[in-house]
Structures are given as C-alpha cells and as structure tokens.
Design a protein around this motif. Structure first.
Motif: not given
Length: 399
Positions: A215-244
């Motif tokens: 998300v590029p934000v136009r501040t008076p000091g120039g553009v700041v790219h806000f790189l945001v996310s929310h990765p899955t918790p590395p739990v609630f899976d099985g021995p295959e560790n798909r979420n991890g």
C-alpha cells in the motif's frame, strides 16, 4: 503540539501534487508513527462485527481507546472482518475512533483507508484438509477455504492512514499460487511419505491465508510502501505441518519481494510482475504469527526477514506489561528463550507470551522511538489494554 504539527503537514500534503511529493527536493523532515494491531474484531457469523459495532461494543471501545492513546499516523488492523460495503470500517471510524473513549485520548480521524477481500472463508471447492469431503458448513467449511475462516472476510485487514493512499498503485497478492514461490515444497505426510496435497490441488493452492498488500502512502516526506499481511498460525494441522510450512512461506514472500525485482513469477492480482524497486522505502507490518525463538513455527523464516539487508537494524520494541506477564509464566514453569520484554501477546497457559507482531522499517529512515502498548497490571492504561490477546506495536520514524 504533535497533533498541530501533523495537521500542518497534512495541509502541505493536500496542497502538493503527487508527482512533486516523490521528488527528493520536496521531501521534508517529519515524524511518522507506524503501528500494527491485531484487534480481534472478528465474528464467526457473517455480518456479526457490523452488528456489534452498531451497538455499544465494549471491545471496540477498548481498541479505539488504545489507538486514541498511541495515535499512529499509519496503522494496520489485523483480524478486522471485511465486508464488501465497508460498513464495519465506517462504523468503527464514526462511532468509536471519532468519539473520545474512556481511558483513551482525543477523537481520532483517519481520512484515508485501504481494505480489500481476503482468502479467509472463501470456498476453494477442494478437499484441502483431506478428510474425504469438501466442507460446506462450520469448521469443515473453514478447513476447505483458501484461508481458514467460517465466512468470506473473517479475520480481514484494514489500513488506516492520516496521509493519502495511492490506490491505483496498490499491489495485492491474494491469488498468488503457493507452488510458484521458488523453493516451495508440498507438505509431506510422514506416515505415508507421500505429498500431502495431490498435484492437481497443490498447483491451485493460494499462498496467502488472507492477503499480502503493498500500500503506497504519500507522506509529505515521500512515498512509503506499507507492506502488510497476516500469515496463518503455524498450528491447527497434523504431522505434515502444512500450516507451519505455509506460515514460513508467507513470511518469505516479503523477502522475495524485497530481493526479486525482475522475477517473472512474482505477479500481483492486477497482472504486474516483479518485486519492490531498489530505492523504495517501506515498512513491513502485521501479526506474522512467528516468534524468533519460542513457540511453534519455523523460526528461521522470521529471523531471515529481520536480517534482510533492506530491513533496518533496530532495537526490538518492548513493554513493561509484556515483561511482567512473561516472567509470571516463567515462574509457573513455562520457560522461554526470548526476552520477556519483547513479547507482543498473551496466548494463555499453554502457549504463554510470544512476540508475533512486527513493525519493520526499511533502511533510509531514522528511528526515534518504539514500543508495545502493554502497561503493567497496576497502571491505569491496563484497563484498555486487554481488548485483544495481542498488543499494539509502534515505531517512530523520521523520513
């Protein structure tokens, strides 16, 4: 005084053309407070958060009070349910942020925001948990969604900003396939020693459990790219560790984005390919669900992001309340390797306190302060700090 200064800089921003704001000669030295906050403003029912916010929700009032107290200029809210009409975002702004809350500060208004659909709760039509059927309701439906969720938009994301957002240049990676990430590995079921996902499913899986946004934000000091996310918790899976494994690769996507500027595989939802420009300034933010030393997950994933050459080396944000909580768990036998003062959330007797929330500025800024809003239990601000199991993390920068 800080509020007056921010109003002054916003006025300058409104009077300047976007093109000139990108030119080094027009940049002004200015303070910028950036934060991330997992708000836990989600509901298991579609529209549930809207109904909560239409009433007098004590949870939302505490979240708003913390934001009024800290007053970030740019903030990511994780676990804020998305709706197509943006009704929840409107209500939170108008009925909570713009009204002085008990224990908070003065009313707070963000003129700009960004929100978009996420993968959570969106049906894939595939048997992703390999239980022999495609779930149509409840948790089975959530397990077979592109990202776990009981309805589309659950656990969504919301960016709030005092400064203009260049929406035409926003990049989202909601649809990026996991298998296109270099080095991505189909999880293996150790009982059969076979790939967990059949090849036809593996080639369709989306990497991001919610989404990844630039998300590029136009501040008076120039553009700041806000790189945001929310990765899955590395739990609630099985021995295959798909979420991890998925958590680690969701974090790794940001490393690739900072490094692989000409990568033909790194294509956003709008069809633009390649990573972030070498001279762009950015801040990575979010609940990344990975502690560098403790808890579940592949710790090397977050460590390698922290040590990326484009990420600022900085003192870790800390709090007295987090330290108090972590030491209390240690006294009961739940020992941790990481610093007690660095934790950002309290996840109960089984998991204890962990550092999961991050605000990581790029090199090119000057760091002037940082912290975690987590007061000790005997301090007045503790009354508003328990609105979520996560705590707001902030950094102060000069552009």
């Amino acid at each position: 005084m800080r509020t007056l200064f921010l109003l002054f800089t916003m006025t300058l921003a409104a009077c300047s053309s976007p093109a000139k704001m990108d030119e080094p000669a027009s940049r002004q030295a200015m303070p910028l407070r950036v934060a991330t906050y997992n708000t836990s403003l989600f509901s298991d029912d579609a529209g549930g958060v809207i109904r909560q916010l239409e009433g007098d929700d004590p949870h939302a009032r505490k979240i708003a009070a913390v934001l009024q107290k800290v007053r970030p200029d740019l903030v990511l809210l994780n676990e804020f349910d998305y709706d197509d009409a943006h009704r929840a975002a409107d209500l939170f702004q108008q009925r909570y942020l713009e009204i002085a809350q008990p224990g908070g500060g003065e009313p707070l208004r963000y003129p700009y925001r960004y929100l978009a659909p996420v993968n959570t709760g969106v049906p894939s039509g595939l048997d992703l948990d390999r239980n022999g059927s495609v779930g149509t309701s409840g948790r089975e439906r959530g397990n077979d969604a592109w990202g776990y969720g009981l309805h589309p938009g659950q656990y969504g994301m919301l960016v709030l900003s005092r400064f203009p957002i260049d929406e035409a240049q926003v990049r989202s990676f909601q649809l990026l396939r996991w298998s296109t990430l270099p080095g991505a590995t189909n999880p293996v079921d150790p009982t059969s020693n076979q790939a967990f996902y059949p090849d036809a499913i593996w080639k369709q899986l989306r990497l991001s459990s919610k989404s990844h946004w630039d998300v590029p934000v136009r501040t008076p000091g120039g553009v700041v790219h806000f790189l945001v996310s929310h990765p899955t918790p590395p739990v609630f899976d099985g021995p295959e560790n798909r979420n991890g494994l998925r958590n680690a690769d969701e974090i790794r996507l940001w490393r690739e984005y900072l490094t692989s500027r000409d990568a033909p595989w790194l294509c956003d939802d709008q069809g633009r390919c390649g990573g972030l420009a070498a001279d762009a300034r950015f801040v990575i933010a979010g609940d990344l669900n990975n502690d560098p030393a403790d808890g579940d997950g592949q710790h090397e994933a977050i460590i390698e992001l922290l040590e990326h050459p484009r990420v600022m080396r900085m003192a870790t944000p800390r709090s007295e309340g987090g330290e108090e909580t972590a030491l209390a768990y240690a006294a009961k036998g739940l020992q941790r390797r990481g610093s007690p003062a660095h934790v950002t959330g309290d996840f109960g007797r089984r998991n204890g306190a962990l550092r999961l929330d991050y605000v990581l500025p790029s090199t090119g800024f000057r760091l002037t302060g940082s912290g975690v809003f987590w007061p000790k239990k005997d301090q007045p601000d503790a009354a508003i700090a328990d609105g979520s199991d996560h705590h707001l993390v902030w950094v102060d920068l000069t552009l």
